[in-house]
Motif scaffolding. Sequence first.
Motif, PDB file in Angstrom:
ATOM      1  N   GLN A   1       5.019  14.133   2.916  1.00 16.55           N
ATOM      2  CA  GLN A   1       6.212  13.252   3.274  1.00 16.55           C
ATOM      3  C   GLN A   1       6.105  11.845   2.230  1.00 16.55           C
ATOM      4  N   LEU A   2       7.013  11.397   1.767  1.00 15.61           N
ATOM      5  CA  LEU A   2       6.848  10.315   0.694  1.00 15.61           C
ATOM      6  C   LEU A   2       7.577   9.141   1.558  1.00 15.61           C
ATOM      7  N   TRP A   3       6.818   7.957   1.219  1.00 15.41           N
ATOM      8  CA  TRP A   3       7.496   6.650   1.566  1.00 15.41           C
ATOM      9  C   TRP A   3       7.368   5.678   0.523  1.00 15.41           C
ATOM     10  N   ARG A   4       8.543   5.111   0.190  1.00 10.81           N
ATOM     11  CA  ARG A   4       8.442   4.134  -1.128  1.00 10.81           C
ATOM     12  C   ARG A   4       7.757   2.951  -0.438  1.00 10.81           C
ATOM     13  N   LEU A   5       7.054   2.429  -1.443  1.00 10.98           N
ATOM     14  CA  LEU A   5       6.301   1.015  -0.759  1.00 10.98           C
ATOM     15  C   LEU A   5       6.527   0.059  -1.816  1.00 10.98           C
ATOM     16  N   GLY A   6       7.497  -0.774  -1.481  1.00 12.30           N
ATOM     17  CA  GLY A   6       7.843  -1.975  -2.695  1.00 12.30           C
ATOM     18  C   GLY A   6       8.372  -1.434  -3.766  1.00 12.30           C
ATOM     19  N   ASN A   7       8.275  -2.060  -4.947  1.00  7.41           N
ATOM     20  CA  ASN A   7       8.671  -1.385  -6.075  1.00  7.41           C
ATOM     21  C   ASN A   7       7.827  -0.620  -7.027  1.00  7.41           C
ATOM     22  N   GLU A   8       6.403  -0.710  -6.663  1.00  9.12           N
ATOM     23  CA  GLU A   8       5.536  -0.056  -7.536  1.00  9.12           C
ATOM     24  C   GLU A   8       4.774   1.168  -6.827  1.00  9.12           C
TER      25      GLU A   8
END
Length: 297
Positions: free
Chosen positions: A37-44
């Motif tokens: 499962q993927l979670w975006r963390l900030g912009n980078e």
Amino acid sequence: MDGYAIDESLVRSLLRDQHPDLATLPIREVPGGWDNQLWRLGNELAVRMPRTQRAPSLLRKEQQWLPLLAPRLPLPVPCPMRVGEPSERFPFPWTVVAWVPGEPSDHAPIDRSTHAAERLAGFLRALHQPAPADAPANAPRGAQLIAVDGEFEKLFRAVVPTGHATAEVRASWENSVAAPTWDGPAVWLHADLHPANAVVADGTLAGVIDFGDLCAGDPATDLSAAWLLLPSAGLPAVLDAYDPADPAMIRRARGWALLRSLALIDIGRAGDRGLPGGKPTWGPAGRAALARVLAST
């Protein structure tokens, strides 16, 4: 994983415990994924959290090998930046990776075919270097096509009667299986280059993700991406730019593309079988790839 609800609260608490400098960054779930499962963390950055039984071992593989391979690859990849270790909160490894901007090609197809072909060929040439003796094994990926003949038969019975000419599919497969086998060194392979693992931006190939199936073997395994990812107009360009794409390799690569196109179609119609995430976009991508394979046989 069974018994663990992976939500924003868990992800943030794990970051707070092990990587507190990242714990205040914005977090949001990214749809998709299979084993993780993927979670975006900030912009980078992004956090990859395992959700299948095999996922922890795949993450460990990426953590070990991808930092060594990434510097020579000409496209962005989700290189591990931080390692998350098992704990009382979550007894499995997890990882913080570089975010690869763009959309998977099953959502944003490639339309700059020649440009994307050159990028794909360059990526494969850079990756396909002789692998060390301790490179991870991942049978049967990278092996001879005959090793997956049983898988082909299963998919053929499940998928082909839905509308494609059975004789054409069968003949294409048999032509590929009969091709001379790879007699060169085992090279590094991504081994899972299908549309959901190719990132597209501005109409062209912009990154490659999910190296969990990384292994060593026949480069034709990855060259199958020419049929899986590119419009028909891009196929000659990538085969010309990839060296050496001899006739035997092209036949084997086309066989891998045929097998994977059938798998995409099968998975795309399997939303009621408990497969992670639901993959309605995989069926159309698989049917388009199958048409390209049959047109080039």
